[in-house]
Write a protein that holds these residues in place. Structure first.
Motif, PDB file in Angstrom:
ATOM      1  N   GLN A 143       0.827  -1.205   0.000  1.00 30.14           N
ATOM      2  CA  GLN A 143       0.000   0.000   0.000  1.00 30.14           C
ATOM      3  C   GLN A 143       0.862   1.256   0.000  1.00 30.14           C
ATOM      4  O   GLN A 143       0.520   2.246  -0.660  1.00 30.14           O
ATOM      5  CB  GLN A 143      -0.965   0.009   1.187  1.00 30.14           C
ATOM      6  N   MET A 144       1.990   1.237   0.716  1.00 30.46           N
ATOM      7  CA  MET A 144       2.872   2.406   0.724  1.00 30.46           C
ATOM      8  C   MET A 144       3.524   2.602  -0.639  1.00 30.46           C
ATOM      9  O   MET A 144       3.631   3.730  -1.134  1.00 30.46           O
ATOM     10  CB  MET A 144       3.927   2.266   1.817  1.00 30.46           C
ATOM     11  N   ARG A 145       3.957   1.517  -1.237  1.00 29.47           N
ATOM     12  CA  ARG A 145       4.597   1.619  -2.551  1.00 29.47           C
ATOM     13  C   ARG A 145       3.625   2.149  -3.590  1.00 29.47           C
ATOM     14  O   ARG A 145       3.981   2.993  -4.427  1.00 29.47           O
ATOM     15  CB  ARG A 145       5.130   0.247  -2.969  1.00 29.47           C
ATOM     16  N   SER A 146       2.381   1.662  -3.566  1.00 25.15           N
ATOM     17  CA  SER A 146       1.407   2.111  -4.559  1.00 25.15           C
ATOM     18  C   SER A 146       1.057   3.591  -4.389  1.00 25.15           C
ATOM     19  O   SER A 146       0.796   4.292  -5.370  1.00 25.15           O
ATOM     20  CB  SER A 146       0.139   1.254  -4.493  1.00 25.15           C
ATOM     21  N   ARG A 147       1.071   4.070  -3.132  1.00 20.28           N
ATOM     22  CA  ARG A 147       0.820   5.491  -2.875  1.00 20.28           C
ATOM     23  C   ARG A 147       2.059   6.344  -3.085  1.00 20.28           C
ATOM     24  O   ARG A 147       1.984   7.561  -3.115  1.00 20.28           O
ATOM     25  CB  ARG A 147       0.345   5.700  -1.428  1.00 20.28           C
ATOM     26  N   GLU A 164      16.050   0.254  -0.836  1.00 18.90           N
ATOM     27  CA  GLU A 164      15.113  -0.480  -1.695  1.00 18.90           C
ATOM     28  C   GLU A 164      13.794   0.264  -1.880  1.00 18.90           C
ATOM     29  O   GLU A 164      13.226   0.284  -2.976  1.00 18.90           O
ATOM     30  CB  GLU A 164      14.870  -1.850  -1.067  1.00 18.90           C
ATOM     31  N   LEU A 165      13.282   0.837  -0.789  1.00 16.38           N
ATOM     32  CA  LEU A 165      11.981   1.495  -0.847  1.00 16.38           C
ATOM     33  C   LEU A 165      12.071   2.986  -1.165  1.00 16.38           C
ATOM     34  O   LEU A 165      11.067   3.602  -1.522  1.00 16.38           O
ATOM     35  CB  LEU A 165      11.241   1.305   0.478  1.00 16.38           C
ATOM     36  N   GLY A 166      13.266   3.542  -0.998  1.00  9.07           N
ATOM     37  CA  GLY A 166      13.424   4.974  -1.258  1.00  9.07           C
ATOM     38  C   GLY A 166      13.027   5.359  -2.668  1.00  9.07           C
ATOM     39  O   GLY A 166      12.523   6.461  -2.903  1.00  9.07           O
ATOM     40  N   ALA A 167      13.229   4.449  -3.622  1.00 12.71           N
ATOM     41  CA  ALA A 167      12.870   4.727  -5.016  1.00 12.71           C
ATOM     42  C   ALA A 167      11.373   4.904  -5.194  1.00 12.71           C
ATOM     43  O   ALA A 167      10.923   5.467  -6.205  1.00 12.71           O
ATOM     44  CB  ALA A 167      13.364   3.582  -5.901  1.00 12.71           C
ATOM     45  N   PHE A 168      10.593   4.433  -4.212  1.00 17.04           N
ATOM     46  CA  PHE A 168       9.134   4.545  -4.296  1.00 17.04           C
ATOM     47  C   PHE A 168       8.572   5.584  -3.329  1.00 17.04           C
ATOM     48  O   PHE A 168       7.366   5.632  -3.078  1.00 17.04           O
ATOM     49  CB  PHE A 168       8.498   3.183  -3.998  1.00 17.04           C
ATOM     50  N   ALA A 173      11.823  13.955   6.699  1.00 16.95           N
ATOM     51  CA  ALA A 173      11.816  13.611   5.278  1.00 16.95           C
ATOM     52  C   ALA A 173      13.223  13.383   4.722  1.00 16.95           C
ATOM     53  O   ALA A 173      13.374  13.021   3.553  1.00 16.95           O
ATOM     54  CB  ALA A 173      11.123  14.705   4.478  1.00 16.95           C
ATOM     55  N   SER A 174      14.242  13.586   5.552  1.00 14.10           N
ATOM     56  CA  SER A 174      15.621  13.397   5.092  1.00 14.10           C
ATOM     57  C   SER A 174      15.942  11.903   5.016  1.00 14.10           C
ATOM     58  O   SER A 174      15.212  11.070   5.556  1.00 14.10           O
ATOM     59  CB  SER A 174      16.595  14.080   6.050  1.00 14.10           C
ATOM     60  N   PRO A 175      17.070  11.541   4.373  1.00 13.90           N
ATOM     61  CA  PRO A 175      17.466  10.130   4.314  1.00 13.90           C
ATOM     62  C   PRO A 175      18.157   9.626   5.585  1.00 13.90           C
ATOM     63  O   PRO A 175      18.656   8.502   5.609  1.00 13.90           O
ATOM     64  CB  PRO A 175      18.419  10.093   3.121  1.00 13.90           C
ATOM     65  N   TRP A 176      18.182  10.427   6.644  1.00 12.98           N
ATOM     66  CA  TRP A 176      18.825  10.018   7.896  1.00 12.98           C
ATOM     67  C   TRP A 176      18.191   8.725   8.391  1.00 12.98           C
ATOM     68  O   TRP A 176      16.980   8.578   8.402  1.00 12.98           O
ATOM     69  CB  TRP A 176      18.688  11.119   8.935  1.00 12.98           C
ATOM     70  N   LEU A 177      19.035   7.772   8.822  1.00  8.20           N
ATOM     71  CA  LEU A 177      18.544   6.431   9.146  1.00  8.20           C
ATOM     72  C   LEU A 177      18.345   6.193  10.631  1.00  8.20           C
ATOM     73  O   LEU A 177      17.320   5.650  11.057  1.00  8.20           O
ATOM     74  CB  LEU A 177      19.513   5.382   8.588  1.00  8.20           C
ATOM     75  N   ARG A 178      19.320   6.601  11.474  1.00  6.15           N
ATOM     76  CA  ARG A 178      19.353   6.189  12.885  1.00  6.15           C
ATOM     77  C   ARG A 178      19.020   7.346  13.833  1.00  6.15           C
ATOM     78  O   ARG A 178      19.551   8.445  13.686  1.00  6.15           O
ATOM     79  CB  ARG A 178      20.720   5.609  13.237  1.00  6.15           C
ATOM     80  N   TYR A 179      18.190   7.017  14.832  1.00  4.93           N
ATOM     81  CA  TYR A 179      17.770   7.999  15.830  1.00  4.93           C
ATOM     82  C   TYR A 179      17.952   7.397  17.228  1.00  4.93           C
ATOM     83  O   TYR A 179      17.057   6.714  17.725  1.00  4.93           O
ATOM     84  CB  TYR A 179      16.300   8.389  15.610  1.00  4.93           C
ATOM     85  N   PRO A 180      19.118   7.600  17.857  1.00  4.20           N
ATOM     86  CA  PRO A 180      19.297   7.129  19.238  1.00  4.20           C
ATOM     87  C   PRO A 180      18.292   7.831  20.153  1.00  4.20           C
ATOM     88  O   PRO A 180      17.983   9.012  19.957  1.00  4.20           O
ATOM     89  CB  PRO A 180      20.735   7.532  19.576  1.00  4.20           C
ATOM     90  N   ALA A 181      17.807   7.108  21.143  1.00  4.73           N
ATOM     91  CA  ALA A 181      16.791   7.674  22.042  1.00  4.73           C
ATOM     92  C   ALA A 181      17.230   7.478  23.486  1.00  4.73           C
ATOM     93  O   ALA A 181      17.458   6.344  23.924  1.00  4.73           O
ATOM     94  CB  ALA A 181      15.441   7.002  21.809  1.00  4.73           C
ATOM     95  N   GLY A 182      17.331   8.582  24.211  1.00  4.12           N
ATOM     96  CA  GLY A 182      17.759   8.526  25.597  1.00  4.12           C
ATOM     97  C   GLY A 182      19.223   8.906  25.740  1.00  4.12           C
ATOM     98  O   GLY A 182      20.030   8.694  24.814  1.00  4.12           O
ATOM     99  N   PRO A 183      19.615   9.467  26.882  1.00  2.33           N
ATOM    100  CA  PRO A 183      20.983   9.951  27.052  1.00  2.33           C
ATOM    101  C   PRO A 183      22.038   8.873  26.947  1.00  2.33           C
ATOM    102  O   PRO A 183      23.138   9.125  26.422  1.00  2.33           O
ATOM    103  CB  PRO A 183      20.965  10.573  28.462  1.00  2.33           C
ATOM    104  N   ASP A 184      21.731   7.666  27.423  1.00  2.00           N
ATOM    105  CA  ASP A 184      22.715   6.594  27.319  1.00  2.00           C
ATOM    106  C   ASP A 184      22.916   6.151  25.877  1.00  2.00           C
ATOM    107  O   ASP A 184      24.043   5.916  25.422  1.00  2.00           O
ATOM    108  CB  ASP A 184      22.341   5.403  28.212  1.00  2.00           C
ATOM    109  N   ALA A 185      21.827   6.073  25.114  1.00  2.00           N
ATOM    110  CA  ALA A 185      21.946   5.700  23.701  1.00  2.00           C
ATOM    111  C   ALA A 185      22.679   6.764  22.896  1.00  2.00           C
ATOM    112  O   ALA A 185      23.508   6.455  22.040  1.00  2.00           O
ATOM    113  CB  ALA A 185      20.552   5.453  23.115  1.00  2.00           C
ATOM    114  N   VAL A 186      22.379   8.037  23.187  1.00  2.00           N
ATOM    115  CA  VAL A 186      23.057   9.128  22.493  1.00  2.00           C
ATOM    116  C   VAL A 186      24.561   9.078  22.770  1.00  2.00           C
ATOM    117  O   VAL A 186      25.391   9.242  21.871  1.00  2.00           O
ATOM    118  CB  VAL A 186      22.462  10.488  22.917  1.00  2.00           C
TER     119      VAL A 186
END
Length: 247
Positions: free
Chosen positions: A113-117, A157-161, A228-241
């Protein structure tokens, strides 16, 4: 108005994320194995659906009932703490069925459904153990590392759609009952030979120097879903950051 479907909303990160998106005015489809009406406020923008991510029939039923999904948040997961030598392989498989194959199955179900939209976002919640693997969590780390590679490849793979794939990497939050939802007590998975090695680690788990709040993860998922950027990773929390800065 955008619709988000979130898995694993009965507690922890999933519940906090559902509340956060609802507070921001989104339509939220909160899913969980056992539907509980008391967890979230009554609202015409909130629906609760039963969902077992290890069941193909359950996934198909939930996707059909949900209708168009703008954002999928794959949050459902189970933990497991203990020496790998003592970890029952049946439980290792159980972790992978939920943490890895469940994520893949949900993702595969919404792609058409996401690809078709030519629009949509898939946010996969992993863990800070993918940044710096921790001891006594080898199988859990492996199940989450698999999703890191999967999501990175999927983003191309999905970015093209016009479909974006993102990773949220939470730190350690005791309130999520990490390991307790496995049904196995960590102490039962510490053979005598590992006792001296394991006890200081388990003590730190009980009193970590830094913790991730559930709201940290909800905000990171929100950021990932809206970036909307191509950024992939989002650490969450002070320990992860902190771990992401040295990983």
């Amino acid at each position: 108005m955008t619709t988000v479907l979130i898995t694993g909303c009965s507690s922890g990160y999933g519940l906090a994320t559902a509340r956060h998106f609802h507070d921001q005015g989104w339509t939220v489809i909160a899913t969980m194995r056992r539907r509980r009406e008391d967890l979230l406020p009554a609202s015409d923008r909130l629906r609760l659906l039963p969902l077992d991510v290890t069941s193909a029939d359950s996934i198909a039923g939930a996707i059909e009932a949900a209708g168009p999904i703008g954002v999928l948040v794959n949050n459902a997961g189970i933990g497991g703490v203990g020496a790998f030598e003592a970890m029952p392989l049946a439980h290792v498989r159980k972790m992978f069925e939920t943490n890895t194959f469940g994520v893949m199955a949900m993702t595969q179900a919404v792609i058409p459904q996401m690809r078709s939209r030519r629009s949509g976002v898939i946010v996969n919640v992993t863990s800070s153990v993918t940044l710096t693997p921790m001891p006594l969590a080898a199988a859990y780390t492996a199940s989450k590392q698999a999703i890191e590679g999967f999501t990175g490849s999927l983003a191309h793979e999905l970015g093209a759609f016009g479909v974006r794939a993102k990773l949220v990497e939470p730190g350690y939050a005791p309130t999520t009952r990490f390991g307790q939802n496995s049904g196995i007590d960590a102490q039962d998975l510490i053979p005598k030979a590992y006792a001296d090695f394991a006890q200081p680690i388990l003590a730190e788990f009980a009193n970590p120097p830094m913790i991730t709040k559930e709201s940290d993860v909800a905000e990171a998922v929100w950021q990932a879903a809206n970036d909307a950027s191509p950024w992939l990773r989002y650490p969450a929390g002070p320990d992860a950051v902190a771990l992401a800065q040295v990983a």
